[in-house]
Write a protein that holds these residues in place. Sequence first.
Motif, mmCIF file in Angstrom:
data_model
loop_
_atom_site.group_PDB
_atom_site.id
_atom_site.type_symbol
_atom_site.label_atom_id
_atom_site.label_comp_id
_atom_site.label_asym_id
_atom_site.label_seq_id
_atom_site.Cartn_x
_atom_site.Cartn_y
_atom_site.Cartn_z
ATOM 1 N N ALA A 51 0.588 -0.953 -0.276
ATOM 2 C CA ALA A 51 0.008 0.062 0.199
ATOM 3 C C ALA A 51 0.669 1.333 -0.138
ATOM 4 N N SER A 52 0.703 1.987 -0.792
ATOM 5 C CA SER A 52 1.433 3.588 -0.408
ATOM 6 C C SER A 52 0.927 4.010 0.073
ATOM 7 N N GLU A 53 0.119 4.482 1.402
ATOM 8 C CA GLU A 53 -0.279 5.096 2.497
ATOM 9 C C GLU A 53 -1.166 4.702 2.988
ATOM 10 N N THR A 54 -1.759 4.665 4.203
ATOM 11 C CA THR A 54 -2.429 4.561 4.964
ATOM 12 C C THR A 54 -3.526 5.330 5.053
ATOM 13 N N ASP A 55 -4.748 4.144 4.136
ATOM 14 C CA ASP A 55 -6.187 5.069 4.587
ATOM 15 C C ASP A 55 -7.383 4.125 5.917
ATOM 16 N N LEU A 56 -7.206 4.801 6.707
ATOM 17 C CA LEU A 56 -9.116 3.749 7.311
ATOM 18 C C LEU A 56 -10.257 4.003 6.004
ATOM 19 N N ARG A 57 -10.539 4.415 6.018
ATOM 20 C CA ARG A 57 -11.569 4.814 4.358
ATOM 21 C C ARG A 57 -11.049 3.756 3.552
ATOM 22 N N ALA A 58 -10.173 3.186 3.490
ATOM 23 C CA ALA A 58 -10.023 2.583 1.935
ATOM 24 C C ALA A 58 -10.605 1.876 1.727
ATOM 25 N N ARG A 59 -10.916 1.374 0.158
ATOM 26 C CA ARG A 59 -11.549 0.253 -0.099
ATOM 27 C C ARG A 59 -11.567 -0.374 -1.413
ATOM 28 N N VAL A 60 -11.819 -1.432 -1.368
ATOM 29 C CA VAL A 60 -11.475 -2.563 -2.583
ATOM 30 C C VAL A 60 -12.269 -2.173 -3.897
ATOM 31 N N ALA A 61 -12.178 -1.966 -4.477
ATOM 32 C CA ALA A 61 -12.376 -1.604 -5.683
ATOM 33 C C ALA A 61 -12.494 -2.907 -6.907
ATOM 34 N N PHE A 62 -14.032 -3.172 -7.533
ATOM 35 C CA PHE A 62 -13.987 -3.820 -8.791
ATOM 36 C C PHE A 62 -14.841 -3.237 -9.872
ATOM 37 N N ASP A 63 -14.325 -2.975 -10.965
ATOM 38 C CA ASP A 63 -14.600 -2.720 -12.228
ATOM 39 C C ASP A 63 -14.717 -3.463 -13.575
ATOM 40 N N PHE A 64 -16.369 -3.529 -14.115
ATOM 41 C CA PHE A 64 -16.940 -4.059 -15.067
ATOM 42 C C PHE A 64 -17.098 -3.548 -16.445
ATOM 43 N N ALA A 65 -16.736 -2.457 -16.611
ATOM 44 C CA ALA A 65 -17.265 -1.920 -17.672
ATOM 45 C C ALA A 65 -16.944 -1.953 -18.799
ATOM 46 N N GLN A 66 -16.523 -2.707 -18.971
ATOM 47 C CA GLN A 66 -15.618 -2.939 -19.949
ATOM 48 C C GLN A 66 -16.457 -4.156 -20.639
ATOM 49 N N SER A 67 -17.978 -5.079 -20.528
ATOM 50 C CA SER A 67 -18.536 -5.886 -20.895
ATOM 51 C C SER A 67 -19.621 -5.542 -20.497
ATOM 52 N N SER A 68 -20.912 -6.586 -21.313
ATOM 53 C CA SER A 68 -21.876 -6.580 -20.335
ATOM 54 C C SER A 68 -21.999 -7.867 -20.128
ATOM 55 N N LEU A 69 -21.300 -8.338 -19.872
ATOM 56 C CA LEU A 69 -21.924 -10.175 -19.844
ATOM 57 C C LEU A 69 -21.805 -9.885 -18.051
ATOM 58 N N ASP A 70 -22.799 -10.968 -17.174
ATOM 59 C CA ASP A 70 -22.334 -10.724 -15.871
ATOM 60 C C ASP A 70 -21.264 -11.402 -15.241
#
Length: 88
Positions: A51-70
Amino acid sequence: YTLCYDARADGPRFMTAYVDSNLDDYRNLSGGQFRSNLSSNKQTFTHTFSASETDLRARVAFDFAQSSLDVRIDNVGLYEGEKCGSPQ
């Protein structure tokens, strides 16, 4: 840290995963986005980073916009160190 998860899709596609600083400016804390190439078979993905820094509000993110498949994701966990643990 190691981000771990199982994922599959309704066909070939990709998604990205990362950790960011959330709300205020969404700074990437995991050194970039991790690309996962999905298929209709469940696969386990692991991405280890410093991790580049400490952030107590950080989140895991997933991006799906590349396709409409479920996409289906399960057993998501973020672990200290270089190994996956057991999701709670």
